[in-house]
Each structure stands twice: as structure tokens, then as C-alpha cells.
Design an enzyme around this catalytic site. Structure first.
Site, PDB file in Angstrom:
ATOM      1  N   TRP A 181       0.836  -1.199   0.000  1.00  0.00           N
ATOM      2  CA  TRP A 181       0.000   0.000   0.000  1.00  0.00           C
ATOM      3  C   TRP A 181       0.875   1.255   0.000  1.00  0.00           C
ATOM      4  O   TRP A 181       0.560   2.257  -0.627  1.00  0.00           O
ATOM      5  CB  TRP A 181      -0.916  -0.010   1.234  1.00  0.00           C
ATOM      6  CG  TRP A 181      -1.784   1.209   1.353  1.00  0.00           C
ATOM      7  CD1 TRP A 181      -3.029   1.373   0.828  1.00  0.00           C
ATOM      8  CD2 TRP A 181      -1.481   2.437   2.031  1.00  0.00           C
ATOM      9  NE1 TRP A 181      -3.519   2.617   1.128  1.00  0.00           N
ATOM     10  CE2 TRP A 181      -2.581   3.291   1.870  1.00  0.00           C
ATOM     11  CE3 TRP A 181      -0.387   2.892   2.748  1.00  0.00           C
ATOM     12  CZ2 TRP A 181      -2.627   4.583   2.399  1.00  0.00           C
ATOM     13  CZ3 TRP A 181      -0.423   4.168   3.284  1.00  0.00           C
ATOM     14  CH2 TRP A 181      -1.533   4.995   3.108  1.00  0.00           C
ATOM     15  N   HIS A 182       2.000   1.175   0.729  1.00  0.00           N
ATOM     16  CA  HIS A 182       2.851   2.350   0.854  1.00  0.00           C
ATOM     17  C   HIS A 182       3.533   2.717  -0.456  1.00  0.00           C
ATOM     18  O   HIS A 182       3.838   3.891  -0.680  1.00  0.00           O
ATOM     19  CB  HIS A 182       3.894   2.150   1.955  1.00  0.00           C
ATOM     20  CG  HIS A 182       3.325   2.391   3.310  1.00  0.00           C
ATOM     21  ND1 HIS A 182       2.643   1.416   4.005  1.00  0.00           N
ATOM     22  CD2 HIS A 182       3.301   3.491   4.098  1.00  0.00           C
ATOM     23  CE1 HIS A 182       2.238   1.914   5.155  1.00  0.00           C
ATOM     24  NE2 HIS A 182       2.608   3.168   5.235  1.00  0.00           N
ATOM     25  N   GLY A 183       3.814   1.763  -1.279  1.00  0.00           N
ATOM     26  CA  GLY A 183       4.446   2.130  -2.533  1.00  0.00           C
ATOM     27  C   GLY A 183       4.789   0.931  -3.376  1.00  0.00           C
ATOM     28  O   GLY A 183       4.977  -0.176  -2.866  1.00  0.00           O
ATOM     29  N   PHE A 216       2.045   8.425  -1.373  1.00  0.00           N
ATOM     30  CA  PHE A 216       1.326   7.147  -1.275  1.00  0.00           C
ATOM     31  C   PHE A 216      -0.114   7.327  -1.688  1.00  0.00           C
ATOM     32  O   PHE A 216      -0.942   6.533  -1.523  1.00  0.00           O
ATOM     33  CB  PHE A 216       1.435   6.578   0.145  1.00  0.00           C
ATOM     34  CG  PHE A 216       2.868   6.515   0.630  1.00  0.00           C
ATOM     35  CD1 PHE A 216       3.869   6.054  -0.209  1.00  0.00           C
ATOM     36  CD2 PHE A 216       3.215   6.940   1.890  1.00  0.00           C
ATOM     37  CE1 PHE A 216       5.191   6.011   0.222  1.00  0.00           C
ATOM     38  CE2 PHE A 216       4.527   6.887   2.340  1.00  0.00           C
ATOM     39  CZ  PHE A 216       5.517   6.431   1.503  1.00  0.00           C
TER      40      PHE A 216
END
Lengths: 465, 324
Positions: free
Chosen positions: A319-321, A465
Site C-alpha cells: 500500500w505504501h508504494g 502514497f
């Protein structure tokens, strides 16, 4: 539009003034228009995916309620569409790049051009918020919103649109649909919260960023300097992200809304699990409720629970990257939480608490190294650095860098200690604080921003993000 | 008074005190006289035949010792990281002309449109660095970097500076913090040595190629048309000094790692070159040197440390005929 800009100040003052002159229905219409303006200010095309998610999920939710026998199908379609859009914008380039790399390794012809898709800011936040709503409607926890303006405002509400907190439908839609009154007492606490957020961003995070950026720009840092840089990043990311949340909460409070708390002194956590109960709370509770528990949570065997945790943290990393270091970071946390899961809660006086806090602090910062360093080859090199090869001169350089970051971050530590061991509401939010105390706190924060802010300011980290 | 009114009044008091306190305190802070005369003494002690002025672009390209060896003459180093045209003008005026130094050539290095962007690197932390090179009265600098000039470019920033002059103490506050911390951290060396070690640790040559940094990433301002008016840049003032004191000046445009191929830049550079050469200055454009390749760059537009001697030699070869 970014919070620490003059543009935002002018925008917010105009919204605030107009907003309190209108009735509730018009307030919502006006807030929605302001939110679209806020989001499309730099890149108007960013509005296209936002509108697509809004319209599609609004219709799907109505369908889920109207056709109960097809609700599973409709929920699946909606979630797949949202995740599909997120994948296209966020992960397509990463996927193409890696497939291309595999083809090259296998000696096959690869793609000559990699995909260069601009990521609309906040897409991960509003997509998750919308998915949460669909799941809640599917489960019957909330009723489908029948007013398109109210639902659009839930997805788009400008203070939390770009970097959260990821709000739940029952909390935010409820507030959107009720009448709001201006409360001057709450407005005072909102002003202090915004100033505290700006101080954290401009003074603490941006000054820590200077040290951190310098260290991570080095081709051959030594062990001591590297960890002084990692510490700086730890301070930067916490000050930066919690600053965003504070400004978002303060802005919302001035408009009569109350957003959820996103941080609870994460660096005083006593275990990895405890850290995730204190860090980015809106995301970790979202993952708990919409990923971990549906996977089975801790109801199965220990092995099954461990797998569920690993999957959840893998998703958190992703999800963060779209990069391997974020995936590694997610897996790292998954493993830590599994290992330390047996650590029970410590009732009564816990003599080992300071050591637990220190140990967790170190583990958190090992994680930040994975998070910050995007080049895996360089990361592998950094992992081999030895503290025994550091010269006395370099220890002193590192100590200076550490002290520099620490000095700027003293207000954060004091505030954290106050709320952790004293009053949970914090010094500035305490209702018992006199007007004189509030004025002194606000004036000192503003003065601090003017004379101690970093000369180089950057966007909020979580914008990416 | 009702509770609502009382809370509203408190809110107004809170906002007023917050906004007024730093504004009032700022007006009591005095400016210091901070002209740094050390470079004048250094120049006089060892009068240079060639003087280099510029920012880290010049610093990462020219190895002063090597240039001395190649030319067989002395070199004066007035290169300062983070400097721009205002400081270059002051360096030329106060450390060369007024100091009575008569170099055969003064080289001024620049990137794209920075030369005619007088406000570039003159506000905030740069202001106090600029003041180090300023004498008591500097009418040209005051006029070109005045608050009114800033207001024309960035009204918001101008308003903030005017309301809260306390911001001018930013560098001084940072200096105090850094000095205290240097004292605590330097347990087996002097403060100056630790400062030197810090500089060595983060030398440009030690930075990763293409890595993240806050150095030299500022955007170069787009200037549609080159304006030679004395009210538009420091250039006419530098050339006036050069003519009046018969001190030749050579402007060196550095090659960027990712050349900006905007149309405005070509026409701007053409106009700039024409005007400079018509007004008696020399002009050298490193952008035309194909021997300087992408691999030679370190961080941003800086040349990597290992290629510095190569670039110094290239530069010497390119200008040596003009030095005769």
C-alpha cells in the site's frame, strides 16, 4: 494544494467564512465544491479517478442494498474496480519494470519503454476509504448513502483527502448528515492543533529532513553517520505525517467535524504489535477490519494466524508504494509482529518497560532504513556496515547529527511524554489550560515557526502514497 | 456575557496575540554589521592572476591547485556554495575591485538564467550569508534585492517578511544551535575541526550520482527575454566595474546534466551572449563541450570528484588562448 502554503491559508479562510454563513445542505455542497477545487488545484485531471471511484461506489452501494441477492457480486465488482484503478496508477509501472527485468535476465527481448504514469496524490487513501464503505454496506454495518453530495463529500472531504486519516463511513457520513454548530471553544483547540502541526512539519520534520537527505545522498556513509541519518528519518516521518494529521484534524474541527486520531506516541511502543496500535491508526485498524479479520484473524491455528499477519503486513507494505523496499518493510513488520505476538500485555508495574520501549525503538528504526532506502543494492551494502570500523572523528560527526535532530525534536518528546505519562489530551488540548497558557503556547509555536523553520521545505512524505 | 460570547472573545484574543507577538518582537531585533574582510586579506597576501567566482558548480569543476599548475600563475578562490548573482557582484566589487586586486581575468560561473535573476538566493538563510560580503552601504544590492523587488515577484513572501522581520534571525538562531551542539559533540577535537569533518563527510564528491539531496535542486527561473537594464540584474553593474577598472571578466555557462531544451532558454542565452560580448566581457559555454559526458556528473549538475581534474584541464584548454 499543500497545507503549509499561503494558498491554503487564503483558501481555508475563504471556505471557513463562507461555510458558517450557510445552512447545512448548502454547507455540504459548498464543502464538496471546495474539496474538488483543493484537489484539482495543481492537476485538474486528478479529479477524473476521484470522480470515477465516487460515482461507481455510490451506485454499487445502492445496488447492494436494493438487490440483496446480488450484493456479493456487486461488492466484488466495486472492490475489483477500485483496486484495479489503484493498480493501474500505482503498480502498473512497477509490474512492467519487473517483468521487463525478468525478460532481460532470461535473455528475451524486453519492453523498450517503461510505463510512466503520474500517481494522483492520495489515491491510496480515498480508494481504501471507499472500499471500507462498500464492505460496511455489504455487511449491513452502515446504510447506503442516498444523497450523492453527502457521499461525494465523504470520499472527497478536503482536510483528509490527500493523506488521511482514512475515515470510516459510520463516523464521517454521520457527521456530514448532521447539523454542525460553530463552537468557539473547540475552535481554540483547533487553532492550537493547526499551529502544532505546522511547527512539527516546518521546524521538526523539515530540519530533520536536511540531515536525513544528506546522509542518504552519501555513496559510502559509515555505520555511525548512517544511523544518525536513520534516526533523523524516524523523526522526520513521524513529525511530517502526524503534522499532516493534526492540520487535517484542526481544519476539520474549525468546520465542525471531528476526525479520528492517527497517532498515539508510537515511539513509546513496547512491542511491534503495540507500535501498530499507535502508528497510522486509521490504516492499521482498516487493515485489521477489512483484511486480517476476514482472512480469519487469530481464530485459527498459530500457523494460520501467522500467515494472516504476514499477508496483512505484506499488503500494508505494498500500500505504501510500488517498490521492493516497501514490500520488504511490510514483510519485516509481519515477521516482527508474529515473533513478538506471544509477548502478552503487562499488567501492573512493568519494570522492563523502558527496555521494551528502547528495543522497539531500535526495531522501528531498522524498519525505517528499509522504508527510506529505495535502492536494494545500496541497502544490502548499508546492512554490512560495521560499527567497529568507525573512526572517533566519524562518531563525533554522527553524534552532532544525532543531537541536531534531537534538539529540533525536543518539543515532540516533551509532548509525547506529557500525553503518555501525564494527561492523554496533551498540554495544548487540555480544557484546563487557561487563556493565558493557550495564548503563550500559540504565540511561541508561531514564533518558533518563523525563526526555526527549515529553509528547505518539501511536500508531506505521505503525499507519494 | 454568555458562555458563547466569552469563548468567541477568547478565540479572538488567542488569534490576535499569536499573530501580534512575533511581529512586535521582530521589531526590537537589531541588525549586525557582519562584513567578512578575511577574503580581502587573503587576496592581498597572495595577489591572484586569475579569480574564480561562482557557486558549487564552479567548485565541483575547477581544481584551483591544478589550474595554478596548468597556468603557472596564482589563483584566487571566491567560490561559495549556495551563492548567486548578488553575492558574485559583491565578491567582484568588494574582494577584487575595492581590495585593489588586479587579476588578469575573473571567471564567473553560472547556470542558465541565474545570472540575470537578482533575487535568486537572497532571502531567508541566504540573506545573512549575503550580508557577510556587504559593506555598510550597498545601494545596488539594496535596490535589486529590496522588499519592493521581492513584492513584485512574490507578494505573499514579501508580506510575511514585512510583518515579521524576526525571520531575518533564522540563520543566527540556527548558528547558535549548531555552535552549542558542536561544543557538546566535539569530545576529542576542536569545534572547528568537527565542523571541518562535517564538511568533509558531505563533500559533493561523496554524494551518490543521481541520489537524493537538497543541493542544487532549485528550479532555474524561466526568463522569457534577457533584459540588460541596470534595474533588472547585477550584470550591468559587474560590467561597469570591469570597464571602469579595466579588469577583464569571463562569464562561464556550465553544462547541465539534463540540458533544459526549452525554447525560451536558447533565445535567452543568445541574447545574453551577444550583450556580454558587445559590452567587452568574454563568454564561454561549457554546454558545447561534448567531452563532458553524463557519466561525469555526480549529484545534480555537479561534476563528480574523480572527473574534476579532467574538467579543469578541459576548461584550461578552452580558455588558455584568451588568457594571453
Amino acid at each position: 494544494m499543500i497545507f503549509h502554503s499561503l494558498d491554503y491559508l487564503v483558501f481555508f479562510l475563504a471556505v471557513f467564512a463562507l461555510y458558517w454563513c450557510l445552512g447545512r445542505r448548502l454547507q455540504n455542497v459548498m464543502l464538496l465544491a471546495a474539496s474538488y477545487f483543493f484537489y484539482g488545484y495543481i492537476h485538474p485531471w486528478f479529479l477524473i479517478p476521484l470522480l470515477a471511484v465516487t460515482v461507481f461506489d455510490f451506485v454499487c452501494a445502492l445496488g447492494i442494498e436494493r438487490f440483496p441477492q446480488r450484493r456479493k457480486l456487486l461488492a466484488t465488482i466495486s472492490i475489483t474496480a477500485s483496486l484495479g484503478m489503484l493498480c493501474v496508477f500505482k503498480y502498473a509501472g512497477f509490474f512492467v519494470e519487473n517483468v521487463s527485468q525478468i525478460l532481460v535476465t532470461a535473455g528475451l527481448p524486453s519492453f523498450t519503454n517503461s510505463l510512466a504514469i503520474i500517481l494522483p496524490v492520495g489515491i491510496s487513501f480515498y480508494t481504501f476509504q471507499s472500499i471500507g464503505y462498500i464492505v460496511d454496506v455489504y455487511r449491513g454495518r452502515v446504510a447506503a448513502c442516498r444523497n450523492p453530495v453527502d457521499y461525494a463529500l465523504y470520499v472527497t472531504f478536503f482536510p483528509q483527502l490527500v493523506a488521511g486519516p482514512i475515515e470510516r463511513a459510520d463516523r464521517l457520513i454521520g457527521q456530514i448528515q448532521s447539523t454542525r454548530f460553530f463552537d468557539a471553544g473547540r475552535a481554540q483547540s483547533a487553532v492550537l492543533l493547526i499551529l502544532w502541526g505546522l511547527f512539527k512539519k516546518l521546524v521538526i520534520a523539515d530540519n530533520a529532513a536536511v540531515t536525513c537527505n544528506k546522509v542518504f545522498a552519501l555513496s559510502e556513509p559509515d555505520f555511525a553517520v548512517l544511523w544518525a541519518g536513520v534516526f533523523a528519518f524516524g523523526i522526520q516521518i513521524f513529525a511530517d505525517f502526524s503534522a499532516y494529521t493534526d492540520i487535517a484534524r484542526g481544519s476539520s474541527r474549525l468546520l465542525g467535524f471531528e476526525l479520528m486520531e492517527n497517532f498515539r506516541n508510537p515511539y513509546f511502543a513496547t512491542s511491534p504489535g503495540d507500535f501498530w496500535r499507535r502508528w497510522h491508526i486509521s490504516l492499521s485498524t482498516w487493515l485489521r477490519d477489512y483484511v486480517y479479520i476476514p482472512l480469519g484473524g487469530s481464530r485459527g491455528t498459530r500457523g494460520r494466524t501467522a500467515v494472516n499477519l504476514l499477508i496483512t503486513f505484506f499488503i500494508s507494505g505494498l500500500w505504501h508504494g510500488a517498490a521492493w523496499n516497501f514490500i520488504l518493510w511490510g514483510i519485516y513488520w509481519g515477521i516482527l509482529v508474529v515473533i513478538f505476538r506471544s509477548e502478552g500485555k503487562h499488567e501492573g508495574r512493568d519494570h522492563w518497560r523502558p527496555l521494551r520501549i528502547l528495543g522497539t525503538f531500535v526495531l522501528i528504526h531498522i524498519g525505517w532504513l528499509l522504508f527510506r532506502e529505495g535502492n536494494l543494492q545500496h541497502l544490502a551494502h548499508l546492512a554490512t556496515l560495521s560499527p567497529f570500523r568507525v573512526t572517533s572523528e566519524q562518531w563525533q560527526v554522527a553524534l552532532y547529527l544525532f543531537l541536531l535532530t534531537f534538539t529540533y525534536s525536543i518539543p515532540i518528546w516533551l509532548h509525547a511524554a506529557w500525553t503518555e505519562f501525564g494527561r492523554p489530551l496533551g498540554f495544548m488540548q487540555s480544557p484546563r489550560l487557561s487563556l493565558l497558557g493557550r495564548c503563550a503556547a500559540a504565540a511561541m509555536l508561531f514564533l518558533g515557526i518563523l525563526v526555526m523553520r527549515s529553509t528547505t521545505s518539501s511536500d508531506f512524505i505521505y503525499f507519494q502514497f | 456575557m454568555s458562555a458563547l460570547k466569552s469563548k468567541l472573545l477568547e478565540l479572538i484574543v488567542l488569534c490576535t496575540v499569536t499573530l501580534l507577538f512575533p511581529a512586535v518582537i521582530g521589531r526590537t531585533v537589531l541588525r549586525k554589521d557582519s562584513f567578512d574582510a578575511a577574503p580581502v586579506a587573503a587576496m592581498k597576501a597572495r595577489p591572484p592572476a586569475y579569480v574564480f567566482i561562482g557557486d558549487s558548480m564552479a567548485g565541483s569543476r575547477i581544481d584551483m591547485k591544478l589550474f595554478e599548475e596548468l597556468s603557472g600563475e596564482t589563483v584566487g578562490d571566491l567560490v561559495r556554495n549556495g551563492s548567486a548573482s548578488a553575492r558574485w557582484y559583491l565578491h567582484f566589487k568588494n574582494y577584487v575591485v575595492d581590495a585593489g586586486i588586479r587579476p588578469k581575468m575573473t571567471f564567473i560561473f553560472f547556470r542558465d538564467s541565474i545570472l540575470s535573476d537578482p533575487l535568486h538566493r537572497t532571502q531567508g538563510k541566504y540573506r545573512e550569508e549575503l550580508e557577510e560580503a556587504m559593506k555598510e552601504r550597498e545601494p545596488v544590492v539594496e535596490a535589486l534585492t529590496s522588499r519592493e523587488a521581492l513584492a513584485r515577484r512574490d507578494a505573499g513572501n514579501w508580506l510575511l517578511q514585512k510583518l515579521y522581520p524576526v525571520q531575518e534571525r533564522q540563520t543566527a538562531v540556527r548558528e547558535v544551535i549548531e555552535q552549542r551542539l558542536l561544543r557538546i559533540a566535539s569530545f576529542s577535537m576542536s569545534r572547528d575541526d568537527l565542523k571541518g569533518s562535517l564538511g568533509d563527510t558531505f563533500e559533493l564528491g561523496d554524494l551518490r550520482a543521481g541520489g537524493p539531496t537538497d543541493l542544487a535542486t532549485e528550479e532555474i527561473k524561466e526568463i522569457e527575454k534577457f533584459d540588460p537594464a541596470p534595474t533588472a540584474s547585477f550584470l550591468p553593474h559587474i560590467l561597469e566595474l570591469s570597464r571602469k577598472h579595466q579588469l577583464p571578466v569571463c562569464f562561464v555557462r556550465v553544462k547541465r546534466v539534463q540540458p533544459d531544451d526549452e525554447e525560451w532558454l536558447d533565445s535567452y542565452i543568445n541574447d545574453l551572449r551577444t550583450w556580454l560580448t558587445q559590452n567587452g566581457a568574454l563568454y564561454y559555454d561549457e554546454s558545447g563541450d561534448d567531452a563532458i559526458t553524463r557519466e561525469m556528473y555526480g549529484n545534480g549538475d555537479h561534476i563528480a570528484e574523480q572527473y574534476k581534474p579532467f574538467v579543469t584541464r578541459r576548461f584550461f584548454e578552452a580558455v588558455k588562448d584568451r588568457l594571453k
